[in-house]
Design a protein around this motif. Structure first.
Motif, mmCIF file in Angstrom:
data_model
loop_
_atom_site.group_PDB
_atom_site.id
_atom_site.type_symbol
_atom_site.label_atom_id
_atom_site.label_comp_id
_atom_site.label_asym_id
_atom_site.label_seq_id
_atom_site.Cartn_x
_atom_site.Cartn_y
_atom_site.Cartn_z
ATOM 1 N N MET A 1 0.846 -1.196 0.000
ATOM 2 C CA MET A 1 0.000 0.000 0.000
ATOM 3 C C MET A 1 0.882 1.247 0.000
ATOM 4 S SD MET A 1 -3.033 1.071 2.669
ATOM 5 C CE MET A 1 -4.012 -0.335 2.193
ATOM 6 N N THR A 2 0.578 2.198 -0.868
ATOM 7 C CA THR A 2 1.392 3.406 -0.965
ATOM 8 C C THR A 2 1.142 4.319 0.224
ATOM 9 O OG1 THR A 2 -0.268 4.692 -2.166
ATOM 10 C CG2 THR A 2 1.204 3.283 -3.471
ATOM 11 N N GLU A 3 2.080 5.289 0.411
ATOM 12 C CA GLU A 3 1.919 6.237 1.508
ATOM 13 C C GLU A 3 0.602 6.996 1.397
ATOM 14 O OE1 GLU A 3 5.268 8.801 1.682
ATOM 15 O OE2 GLU A 3 6.628 7.266 2.419
ATOM 16 N N LYS A 4 0.271 7.460 0.191
ATOM 17 C CA LYS A 4 -0.969 8.220 0.014
ATOM 18 C C LYS A 4 -2.179 7.352 0.331
ATOM 19 C CE LYS A 4 -3.574 11.216 -3.075
ATOM 20 N NZ LYS A 4 -4.868 10.624 -2.688
ATOM 21 N N ASN A 5 -2.165 6.095 -0.126
ATOM 22 C CA ASN A 5 -3.306 5.222 0.113
ATOM 23 C C ASN A 5 -3.531 4.960 1.591
ATOM 24 O OD1 ASN A 5 -3.922 5.002 -2.572
ATOM 25 N ND2 ASN A 5 -2.868 3.046 -2.875
ATOM 26 N N ILE A 6 -2.454 4.766 2.341
ATOM 27 C CA ILE A 6 -2.647 4.478 3.763
ATOM 28 C C ILE A 6 -3.066 5.738 4.518
ATOM 29 C CG2 ILE A 6 -0.287 4.809 4.659
ATOM 30 C CD1 ILE A 6 -0.851 2.063 6.172
ATOM 31 N N LEU A 7 -2.582 6.907 4.086
ATOM 32 C CA LEU A 7 -3.056 8.142 4.698
ATOM 33 C C LEU A 7 -4.519 8.389 4.355
ATOM 34 C CD1 LEU A 7 0.056 10.436 4.204
ATOM 35 C CD2 LEU A 7 -0.946 9.772 6.392
ATOM 36 N N ASP A 8 -4.905 8.107 3.117
ATOM 37 C CA ASP A 8 -6.315 8.209 2.758
ATOM 38 C C ASP A 8 -7.158 7.292 3.647
ATOM 39 O OD1 ASP A 8 -5.768 10.018 0.739
ATOM 40 O OD2 ASP A 8 -5.861 8.520 -0.869
ATOM 41 N N ARG A 9 -6.679 6.082 3.844
ATOM 42 C CA ARG A 9 -7.403 5.119 4.686
ATOM 43 C C ARG A 9 -7.517 5.630 6.119
ATOM 44 N NH1 ARG A 9 -5.105 -0.889 6.135
ATOM 45 N NH2 ARG A 9 -6.742 -1.491 7.609
ATOM 46 N N ALA A 10 -6.457 6.278 6.618
ATOM 47 C CA ALA A 10 -6.470 6.789 7.986
ATOM 48 C C ALA A 10 -7.566 7.826 8.203
ATOM 49 C CB ALA A 10 -5.110 7.385 8.339
ATOM 50 N N TYR A 11 -7.907 8.549 7.154
ATOM 51 C CA TYR A 11 -8.940 9.583 7.278
ATOM 52 C C TYR A 11 -10.308 9.116 6.794
ATOM 53 C CZ TYR A 11 -5.103 12.605 8.514
ATOM 54 O OH TYR A 11 -4.019 13.155 9.165
ATOM 55 N N GLN A 12 -10.420 7.828 6.476
ATOM 56 C CA GLN A 12 -11.699 7.283 6.036
ATOM 57 C C GLN A 12 -12.289 6.264 7.003
ATOM 58 O OE1 GLN A 12 -10.667 5.722 2.183
ATOM 59 N NE2 GLN A 12 -10.541 7.747 1.228
ATOM 60 N N VAL A 13 -11.454 5.658 7.859
ATOM 61 C CA VAL A 13 -11.967 4.640 8.782
ATOM 62 C C VAL A 13 -12.981 5.265 9.735
ATOM 63 C CG1 VAL A 13 -9.979 3.114 8.659
ATOM 64 C CG2 VAL A 13 -9.970 5.006 10.305
ATOM 65 N N GLN A 14 -13.944 4.451 10.165
ATOM 66 C CA GLN A 14 -15.029 4.962 10.990
ATOM 67 C C GLN A 14 -15.237 4.173 12.281
ATOM 68 O OE1 GLN A 14 -16.935 7.726 10.403
ATOM 69 N NE2 GLN A 14 -15.637 8.176 8.631
ATOM 70 N N THR A 15 -15.134 2.860 12.220
ATOM 71 C CA THR A 15 -15.458 2.035 13.379
ATOM 72 C C THR A 15 -14.205 1.733 14.204
ATOM 73 O OG1 THR A 15 -15.078 -0.097 12.295
ATOM 74 C CG2 THR A 15 -17.258 0.941 12.000
ATOM 75 N N PRO A 16 -14.379 1.423 15.489
ATOM 76 C CA PRO A 16 -13.220 1.049 16.311
ATOM 77 C C PRO A 16 -12.444 -0.129 15.728
ATOM 78 C CG PRO A 16 -15.111 1.493 17.705
ATOM 79 C CD PRO A 16 -15.616 1.509 16.296
ATOM 80 N N GLU A 17 -13.151 -1.082 15.126
ATOM 81 C CA GLU A 17 -12.488 -2.243 14.552
ATOM 82 C C GLU A 17 -11.631 -1.843 13.356
ATOM 83 O OE1 GLU A 17 -15.845 -3.283 16.960
ATOM 84 O OE2 GLU A 17 -15.770 -2.023 15.164
ATOM 85 N N GLU A 18 -12.144 -0.928 12.528
ATOM 86 C CA GLU A 18 -11.380 -0.450 11.375
ATOM 87 C C GLU A 18 -10.155 0.338 11.819
ATOM 88 O OE1 GLU A 18 -14.922 0.184 8.042
ATOM 89 O OE2 GLU A 18 -14.358 1.837 9.378
ATOM 90 N N ILE A 19 -10.320 1.153 12.848
ATOM 91 C CA ILE A 19 -9.215 1.971 13.343
ATOM 92 C C ILE A 19 -8.103 1.089 13.901
ATOM 93 C CG2 ILE A 19 -8.569 3.651 15.110
ATOM 94 C CD1 ILE A 19 -11.497 4.776 14.720
ATOM 95 N N LYS A 20 -8.482 0.125 14.733
ATOM 96 C CA LYS A 20 -7.475 -0.751 15.328
ATOM 97 C C LYS A 20 -6.760 -1.569 14.259
ATOM 98 C CE LYS A 20 -6.732 -4.055 19.049
ATOM 99 N NZ LYS A 20 -5.887 -4.959 18.239
ATOM 100 N N SER A 21 -7.509 -2.080 13.279
ATOM 101 C CA SER A 21 -6.898 -2.862 12.203
ATOM 102 C C SER A 21 -5.920 -2.016 11.390
ATOM 103 C CB SER A 21 -7.995 -3.419 11.290
ATOM 104 O OG SER A 21 -7.436 -4.102 10.187
ATOM 105 N N LEU A 22 -6.314 -0.786 11.093
ATOM 106 C CA LEU A 22 -5.437 0.110 10.332
ATOM 107 C C LEU A 22 -4.103 0.302 11.034
ATOM 108 C CD1 LEU A 22 -4.714 2.336 8.233
ATOM 109 C CD2 LEU A 22 -5.891 3.947 9.755
ATOM 110 N N TYR A 23 -4.159 0.678 12.312
ATOM 111 C CA TYR A 23 -2.920 1.023 13.010
ATOM 112 C C TYR A 23 -2.089 -0.201 13.368
ATOM 113 C CZ TYR A 23 -4.122 5.885 12.843
ATOM 114 O OH TYR A 23 -4.396 7.151 12.386
ATOM 115 N N ASP A 24 -2.732 -1.341 13.598
ATOM 116 C CA ASP A 24 -1.962 -2.562 13.783
ATOM 117 C C ASP A 24 -1.199 -2.902 12.510
ATOM 118 O OD1 ASP A 24 -2.752 -2.929 16.408
ATOM 119 O OD2 ASP A 24 -4.308 -4.404 15.943
ATOM 120 N N ASP A 25 -1.864 -2.753 11.360
ATOM 121 C CA ASP A 25 -1.226 -3.057 10.081
ATOM 122 C C ASP A 25 -0.120 -2.061 9.739
ATOM 123 O OD1 ASP A 25 -3.033 -5.121 9.795
ATOM 124 O OD2 ASP A 25 -4.313 -4.093 8.349
ATOM 125 N N TRP A 26 -0.291 -0.834 10.174
ATOM 126 C CA TRP A 26 0.578 0.281 9.782
ATOM 127 C C TRP A 26 1.803 0.434 10.688
ATOM 128 C CZ3 TRP A 26 -1.704 5.950 9.619
ATOM 129 C CH2 TRP A 26 -0.863 6.788 8.856
#
Length: 213
Positions: A1-26
């Motif tokens: 995943m590119t830097e822009k894509n992961i930053l886009d994802r960081a500002y699109q997640v909504q649920t606690p599960e999505e947030i935790k998954s994002l930052y664990d992966d990142w």
């Protein structure tokens, strides 16, 4: 995943599960990504806290500490002892490897702090210094968390935090700050708009507030 894509994802997640998954992966590439986008808010927050904190030898509670990037700047600013809390276990793992923290623990800022950040877990409330760098956006943290954070700050202590452009657009946290100020709970010491992630074309306000009561 590119830097822009992961930053886009960081500002699109909504649920606690999505947030935790994002930052664990990142977690393992987070520092590289934000450094590549000129992330300056940790330094801005450290400078603001240093300017207004009455006691740099007192512990700092670094909420949503991530990989420990903000702690690096707090150390450079002269703060000797830092405790960290984050929702992501992956981020906490990386933060532990830096050696910057006295204690680390998992914390959901939308839930009561008493069990999550207790003395039994190595935390020492109330704190003279608290920071929340880059985390206060409505999808991640609800406005009542500000009252919870102030409650973990000793009278006269300083809370430093940032609101990026997307958070500022909602007005949610500004309204909460006005309510706390009107109730005589805080006094805003510092409020400056500037760079956040300049390569991603995002800016932020950095605030410092003192607890009055």
């Amino acid at each position: 995943m590119t830097e822009k894509n992961i930053l886009d994802r960081a500002y699109q997640v909504q649920t606690p599960e999505e947030i935790k998954s994002l930052y664990d992966d990142w977690a393992d590439t987070y520092d590289e990504t934000v450094a590549g986008n000129g992330y300056v808010t940790p330094q801005r927050c450290a400078d603001a806290l240093a300017a207004f904190s009455p006691d740099r030898s007192a512990p700092v509670l670094d909420l949503a500490c991530g990989t420990g990037r903000a702690a690096h700047h707090f150390k450079l600013a002269g703060f000797e002892t830092i405790d960290g809390a984050d929702y992501s276990e992956g981020m906490l793992r990386v933060a532990a490897e830096t050696g910057r923290y006295r204690t680390l623990g998992q914390c959901d800022l939308n839930e009561p702090f008493e069990d999550q950040l207790s003395t039994e877990k190595g935390f020492t409330p109330p704190y003279a210094n608290i920071a929340a760098v880059g985390v206060l956006q409505p999808a991640y943290v609800k406005a009542p968390a500000l009252e919870r954070i102030i409650g973990y700050l000793r009278p006269g202590g300083v809370f430093v935090f940032s609101l990026n452009d997307r958070s500022l657009e909602t007005g949610v946290f500004q309204d909460a700050l006005k309510t706390l100020a009107a109730a005589g709970r805080i006094d805003t010491l510092f409020d400056v708009y500037g760079d956040h992630l300049p390569e991603y074309d995002l800016r932020a306000r950095v605030y410092a507030a003192r607890r009055l009561a």
